[in-house]
Each structure stands twice: as structure tokens, then as C-alpha cells.
Design a protein around this motif. Structure first.
Motif, PDB file in Angstrom:
ATOM      1  N   HIS A 236       0.854  -1.183   0.000  1.00  0.00           N
ATOM      2  CA  HIS A 236       0.000   0.000   0.000  1.00  0.00           C
ATOM      3  C   HIS A 236       0.899   1.244   0.000  1.00  0.00           C
ATOM      4  O   HIS A 236       2.003   1.220   0.561  1.00  0.00           O
ATOM      5  N   PRO A 237       0.469   2.346  -0.633  1.00  0.00           N
ATOM      6  CA  PRO A 237       1.302   3.555  -0.649  1.00  0.00           C
ATOM      7  C   PRO A 237       1.742   4.026   0.731  1.00  0.00           C
ATOM      8  O   PRO A 237       2.861   4.531   0.884  1.00  0.00           O
ATOM      9  N   VAL A 238       0.890   3.883   1.745  1.00  0.00           N
ATOM     10  CA  VAL A 238       1.295   4.267   3.100  1.00  0.00           C
ATOM     11  C   VAL A 238       2.445   3.386   3.569  1.00  0.00           C
ATOM     12  O   VAL A 238       3.400   3.856   4.206  1.00  0.00           O
ATOM     13  N   GLU A 239       2.395   2.093   3.250  1.00  0.00           N
ATOM     14  CA  GLU A 239       3.472   1.177   3.628  1.00  0.00           C
ATOM     15  C   GLU A 239       4.749   1.499   2.870  1.00  0.00           C
ATOM     16  O   GLU A 239       5.852   1.417   3.425  1.00  0.00           O
ATOM     17  N   ARG A 240       4.616   1.875   1.596  1.00  0.00           N
ATOM     18  CA  ARG A 240       5.807   2.250   0.821  1.00  0.00           C
ATOM     19  C   ARG A 240       6.492   3.462   1.443  1.00  0.00           C
ATOM     20  O   ARG A 240       7.723   3.506   1.573  1.00  0.00           O
ATOM     21  N   CYS A 241       5.695   4.458   1.774  1.00  0.00           N
ATOM     22  CA  CYS A 241       6.248   5.656   2.404  1.00  0.00           C
ATOM     23  C   CYS A 241       6.916   5.298   3.722  1.00  0.00           C
ATOM     24  O   CYS A 241       8.015   5.784   4.039  1.00  0.00           O
ATOM     25  N   ALA A 242       6.275   4.439   4.517  1.00  0.00           N
ATOM     26  CA  ALA A 242       6.850   4.027   5.796  1.00  0.00           C
ATOM     27  C   ALA A 242       8.169   3.291   5.591  1.00  0.00           C
ATOM     28  O   ALA A 242       9.109   3.449   6.388  1.00  0.00           O
ATOM     29  N   LEU A 243       8.259   2.485   4.530  1.00  0.00           N
ATOM     30  CA  LEU A 243       9.518   1.805   4.229  1.00  0.00           C
ATOM     31  C   LEU A 243      10.601   2.824   3.894  1.00  0.00           C
ATOM     32  O   LEU A 243      11.753   2.696   4.332  1.00  0.00           O
ATOM     33  N   GLN A 244      10.242   3.832   3.094  1.00  0.00           N
ATOM     34  CA  GLN A 244      11.212   4.868   2.748  1.00  0.00           C
ATOM     35  C   GLN A 244      11.661   5.625   3.997  1.00  0.00           C
ATOM     36  O   GLN A 244      12.843   5.962   4.141  1.00  0.00           O
ATOM     37  N   GLN A 245      10.743   5.897   4.918  1.00  0.00           N
ATOM     38  CA  GLN A 245      11.093   6.597   6.150  1.00  0.00           C
ATOM     39  C   GLN A 245      11.992   5.716   7.017  1.00  0.00           C
ATOM     40  O   GLN A 245      12.980   6.199   7.592  1.00  0.00           O
ATOM     41  N   TRP A 246      11.665   4.441   7.105  1.00  0.00           N
ATOM     42  CA  TRP A 246      12.500   3.510   7.873  1.00  0.00           C
ATOM     43  C   TRP A 246      13.891   3.434   7.272  1.00  0.00           C
ATOM     44  O   TRP A 246      14.899   3.446   7.987  1.00  0.00           O
ATOM     45  N   TRP A 247      13.966   3.376   5.936  1.00  0.00           N
ATOM     46  CA  TRP A 247      15.278   3.268   5.286  1.00  0.00           C
ATOM     47  C   TRP A 247      16.098   4.529   5.498  1.00  0.00           C
ATOM     48  O   TRP A 247      17.319   4.456   5.651  1.00  0.00           O
ATOM     49  N   LEU A 248      15.458   5.698   5.521  1.00  0.00           N
ATOM     50  CA  LEU A 248      16.196   6.924   5.813  1.00  0.00           C
ATOM     51  C   LEU A 248      16.862   6.819   7.183  1.00  0.00           C
ATOM     52  O   LEU A 248      18.048   7.138   7.349  1.00  0.00           O
ATOM     53  N   ARG A 249      16.112   6.352   8.166  1.00  0.00           N
ATOM     54  CA  ARG A 249      16.673   6.206   9.512  1.00  0.00           C
ATOM     55  C   ARG A 249      17.791   5.163   9.537  1.00  0.00           C
ATOM     56  O   ARG A 249      18.852   5.369  10.129  1.00  0.00           O
ATOM     57  N   GLU A 250      17.513   4.037   8.879  1.00  0.00           N
ATOM     58  CA  GLU A 250      18.480   2.941   8.885  1.00  0.00           C
ATOM     59  C   GLU A 250      19.759   3.330   8.147  1.00  0.00           C
ATOM     60  O   GLU A 250      20.875   3.035   8.604  1.00  0.00           O
ATOM     61  N   SER A 251      19.642   3.983   6.998  1.00  0.00           N
ATOM     62  CA  SER A 251      20.830   4.346   6.231  1.00  0.00           C
ATOM     63  C   SER A 251      21.668   5.376   6.990  1.00  0.00           C
ATOM     64  O   SER A 251      22.903   5.326   6.948  1.00  0.00           O
ATOM     65  N   MET A 252      21.018   6.295   7.720  1.00  0.00           N
ATOM     66  CA  MET A 252      21.779   7.254   8.513  1.00  0.00           C
ATOM     67  C   MET A 252      22.453   6.567   9.695  1.00  0.00           C
ATOM     68  O   MET A 252      23.571   6.928  10.087  1.00  0.00           O
ATOM     69  N   ARG A 253      21.798   5.559  10.260  1.00  0.00           N
ATOM     70  CA  ARG A 253      22.434   4.782  11.328  1.00  0.00           C
ATOM     71  C   ARG A 253      23.713   4.127  10.823  1.00  0.00           C
ATOM     72  O   ARG A 253      24.702   4.000  11.547  1.00  0.00           O
ATOM     73  N   ALA A 254      23.689   3.746   9.520  1.00  0.00           N
ATOM     74  CA  ALA A 254      24.843   3.081   8.923  1.00  0.00           C
ATOM     75  C   ALA A 254      25.888   4.067   8.403  1.00  0.00           C
ATOM     76  O   ALA A 254      26.896   3.636   7.834  1.00  0.00           O
ATOM     77  N   GLY A 255      25.641   5.386   8.555  1.00  0.00           N
ATOM     78  CA  GLY A 255      26.660   6.359   8.187  1.00  0.00           C
ATOM     79  C   GLY A 255      26.407   7.171   6.938  1.00  0.00           C
ATOM     80  O   GLY A 255      27.260   7.963   6.537  1.00  0.00           O
ATOM     81  N   VAL A 256      25.255   7.013   6.302  1.00  0.00           N
ATOM     82  CA  VAL A 256      24.939   7.819   5.113  1.00  0.00           C
ATOM     83  C   VAL A 256      24.740   9.268   5.539  1.00  0.00           C
ATOM     84  O   VAL A 256      24.179   9.550   6.604  1.00  0.00           O
ATOM     85  N   THR A 257      25.194  10.198   4.712  1.00  0.00           N
ATOM     86  CA  THR A 257      25.085  11.616   5.050  1.00  0.00           C
ATOM     87  C   THR A 257      23.623  12.064   5.026  1.00  0.00           C
ATOM     88  O   THR A 257      22.795  11.495   4.303  1.00  0.00           O
ATOM     89  N   PRO A 258      23.287  13.111   5.776  1.00  0.00           N
ATOM     90  CA  PRO A 258      21.916  13.617   5.757  1.00  0.00           C
ATOM     91  C   PRO A 258      21.437  13.988   4.365  1.00  0.00           C
ATOM     92  O   PRO A 258      20.287  13.686   4.010  1.00  0.00           O
ATOM     93  N   ALA A 259      22.281  14.639   3.569  1.00  0.00           N
ATOM     94  CA  ALA A 259      21.869  15.049   2.228  1.00  0.00           C
ATOM     95  C   ALA A 259      21.554  13.843   1.353  1.00  0.00           C
ATOM     96  O   ALA A 259      20.554  13.835   0.617  1.00  0.00           O
TER      97      ALA A 259
END
Length: 396
Positions: A236-259
């Protein structure tokens, strides 16, 4: 059929007949008015907040004023765009078909929507947006037609802020909207891999543990991906957005830059022409029916908008040379009506078709290696009129 499909269909149904399209004197005033109304109708719903969206009355009122201001700006841009495109398409004194002018301006309008979704704001806007996405729950809980949530998604993020901080963010949104129709900086590149691919690759490694650490998934997202086993296309689009939000958090935890994290989120949630028109041109599964020995089908939406270009595809193969997975790694697309800036709304228009073609059962790649993907380019070229199409590329 969504409102964008209706706007597109108006090129044929709202009085732009073949006889009028061929008329040397060009569109009459009534036809021009119909085109402008249709183009306005194509963009306006993206700036209407659904009545069920849980917003504070004061914020909703401010957002409604902001959208009204912007639509007034768009209505001033559209006549000039029609005239500009008509002049561009005039050859040897021969007026262009009205349908061609209409499609070109509609493409430009759709591209402005996508450029706006990708464009970063000032430092305060970026840091505040990042903070909301990292900490706030419910910013993906949109309502209404999810192909029209461009504006609503930004306002819902502002809703998550304390009331004292909303004024500055609304001012930044007003400034970003003022960039429509103006020269822009080159958009940041597409993330490679796409955030949804990277997220699923991590999830497929197995349960989170010391060997595969990751942030916990929100309950609904965990149920969809780990419980029901849904892939990204069926979420569902809400789930897709939530996945993108989760990945933003996860990728920053792994060291990806904010930009980089924000850029990935914006591309991951960007509504492209393909997202908006859905299956208006191509039936689901059409690409799977092609003979593996033949060329891939030319996507209907690409044909109607005159999109051409080159896509670079990377295919992961097994030891026997059979495809395991294919992914587009490069996009160079041209679309009539979009000048001087990347047509980001259309750059993924060939992705699904070529990825299905490259990975479909029955294909074999001679340069098989489990460690080095096979890479080739597909050239997408329209021959003659839009009913005569070819897709050419390196043969695996």
C-alpha cells in the motif's frame, strides 16, 4: 481513471479533434481555453488537501492559502507555455498538431511537480525535514488518492512540528513553490541502488541480530514485509512511504550523510508520470508476454509523450548465465516539452519494461559471472509516427 488520466484524455476528448489538430491556423480560442482548463485540472487536485487528513484547522487554512496562491501562479504560466511550445514545434511555417502541443505542456507540468518534490530547501528546511522524518510517527498516514498527495505529504510533515515552528516551514514551502517555471539547479542524481531495493536487500539477509543489525520495523511495515511477504510493488502507498522513512533512519544509522538520505527519500517517494497514470496506457503484465528473443515492448506512456533515450541495465546472473535480478543503473531520457532540465518525471518510464525484459525466464547471458553483473544499454527510439516504435540495444 485518476484526474491526470482525465487531463491526458482531454487531448482527444475535450474538443482537440484530429481535424482541429491538422488545421493550419492552429487551435481556436475555445480550443485553447479547453486546453488551459484541462491543464489546470491536471495539476490542481495535487494541491487539494483531503478532508480526512488530520490537520489542525489553523494549519489547514494556511496550507489552503498557500495552494491557492500557487495555482494562481500556475494559471499565469500555462498560457505562455502553450505559446512557447507552439512556436518551438512550428516548422517551415506549418503549425503543429494541437495534441502535440498539449502533450508537451502537460509533460512540462508533470515535470515541474517532480522537480519540486526533489528540490532541497535552505539549511533550516533540510534539517527540520530530516528531524521530522527521523523522529515523527504518522507522517506517511495520508488519505485520499495517493497519486495526488504531493502537497499533502509536506503539510502533514509540518503538522508534526510544534505550532511555533510551522510558520518558518510554510515560508520555505512558499519559496520552493515560487521556483516553478524558473531555471533550476541540476537535480541530484538518482540513488543507486534505489532505496526500496536497498531496504529489501537488507531485510532479505535474515532476522536482525548481531550479524545483521538493523533498526526495528514499525508494526504495520513488519507485518507487510516479514509477515505477509509483500514486495514493494504490492505494498500500500502508506506502507511504501513508511519503508522509505525507515530506510532513511536505517541508512543514517549506517553512516549515510543527511543530504544523501534525504535525496534517497525524495526519489523513493517522488510521484512520477508512471505513478500518476498507472495503467492508463499499459495493461499489467504486458511486458511478461513478450518473446525473450524479440525486443522489449515500447511502453505506452513513453510512446504517447514521445519519450526517447537510453537506459543502462545491470543484470545479476547465476553460474549458468540465467538472470537472477535486473536493475536500471543509468537513465538518459528526452521528452518533448521539457527543455533545459532533466525530465525527472519521465526518467523511469522505461524502467519496469526493461527490467522485466532483462530478467525474464528464458533469457541467457554469455558473460555469466556470479560476482560481476552483465551490463548492457537499451536505446529507445520512435520511428515515424507514434504507432511505429522500436527498442534497440545490445543483445545479451
Amino acid at each position: 481513471m485518476n484526474i491526470f488520466s482525465i487531463a491526458l484524455a482531454c487531448a482527444l476528448a475535450c474538443g482537440i479533434t484530429s481535424a482541429q489538430a491538422a488545421a493550419p491556423e492552429g487551435p481556436a480560442e475555445e480550443l485553447r481555453a479547453q486546453m488551459l482548463r484541462s491543464l489546470h485540472g491536471g495539476v490542481a487536485p495535487a494541491f487539494v488537501l483531503d478532508k480526512d487528513l488530520p490537520l489542525d484547522p489553523a494549519l489547514r487554512a494556511e496550507a489552503d492559502r498557500l495552494s491557492a496562491e500557487h495555482l494562481e501562479r500556475v494559471d499565469k504560466l500555462l498560457p505562455a507555455w502553450l505559446d512557447e511550445e507552439r512556436t518551438r514545434q512550428t516548422r517551415a511555417g506549418k503549425a503543429p498538431a494541437s495534441t502535440a502541443v498539449y502533450y508537451a505542456v502537460l509533460a512540462r507540468l508533470l515535470n515541474e511537480l517532480s522537480l519540486w518534490q526533489l528540490e532541497p530547501g535552505d539549511a533550516h528546511y533540510e534539517s527540520t525535514t530530516l528531524a521530522v522524518l527521523r523522529s515523527a510517527a504518522g507522517v506517511c498516514d495520508l488519505s485520499g488518492d495517493y497519486r495526488l498527495t504531493d502537497f499533502a505529504s509536506r503539510i502533514l510533515r509540518i503538522q508534526a512540528l510544534p505550532a511555533a515552528e510551522r510558520k518558518a516551514m510554510l515560508a520555505s514551502e512558499r519559496e520552493l513553490l515560487a521556483h516553478w517555471g524558473r531555471p533550476r539547479a541540476e537535480p541530484p542524481p538518482w540513488p543507486d541502488p534505489l532505496p526500496q531495493r536497498a531496504a529489501f536487500a537488507l531485510l532479505q539477509r535474515g532476522p536482525a541480530d548481531a550479524g545483521h543489525p538493523r533498526l526495528a520495523l514499525p508494526p504495520r511495515l513488519a507485518a507487510a514485509t516479514l509477515g505477509l511477504g509483500r514486495d514493494y510493488t504490492t505494498m500500500h502507498p502508506v506502507e511504501r512511504c513508511a519503508l522509505q522513512q525507515w530506510w532513511l533512519r536505517e541508512s543514517m544509522r549506517a553512516g549515510v550523510t543527511p543530504a544523501a538520505a534525504l535525496n534517497a527519500f525524495r526519489y523513493g517517494t517522488m510521484l512520477t508520470a508512471v505513478d500518476r497514470f498507472g495503467d492508463a496506457f499499459d495493461k499489467p503484465g504486458a511486458a511478461e508476454k513478450k518473446d525473450p528473443a524479440g525486443p522489449p515492448p515500447y511502453p505506452g506512456i513513453a510512446s504517447h509523450f514521445g519519450a526517447t533515450g537510453v537506459t543502462t541495465v545491470s543484470v545479476r546472473v547465476d553460474a549458468a548465465g540465467k538472470p537472477v535480478q535486473a536493475a536500471v543503473t543509468g537513465r538518459k531520457v528526452d521528452v518533448p516539452g521539457i527543455h533545459g532540465v532533466r525530465p525527472v518525471a519521465f526518467e523511469n518510464v522505461f524502467d519496469a519494461t526493461i527490467e522485466t525484459y532483462a530478467a525474464q525466464e528464458g533469457r541467457h547471458y554469455d558473460k555469466a559471472s556470479a560476482n560481476v553483473p552483465y551490463t548492457f544499454q537499451m536505446v529507445w527510439r520512435l520511428d515515424g509516427d507514434k504507432n511505429a516504435t522500436t527498442a534497440k540495444g545490445a543483445k545479451p
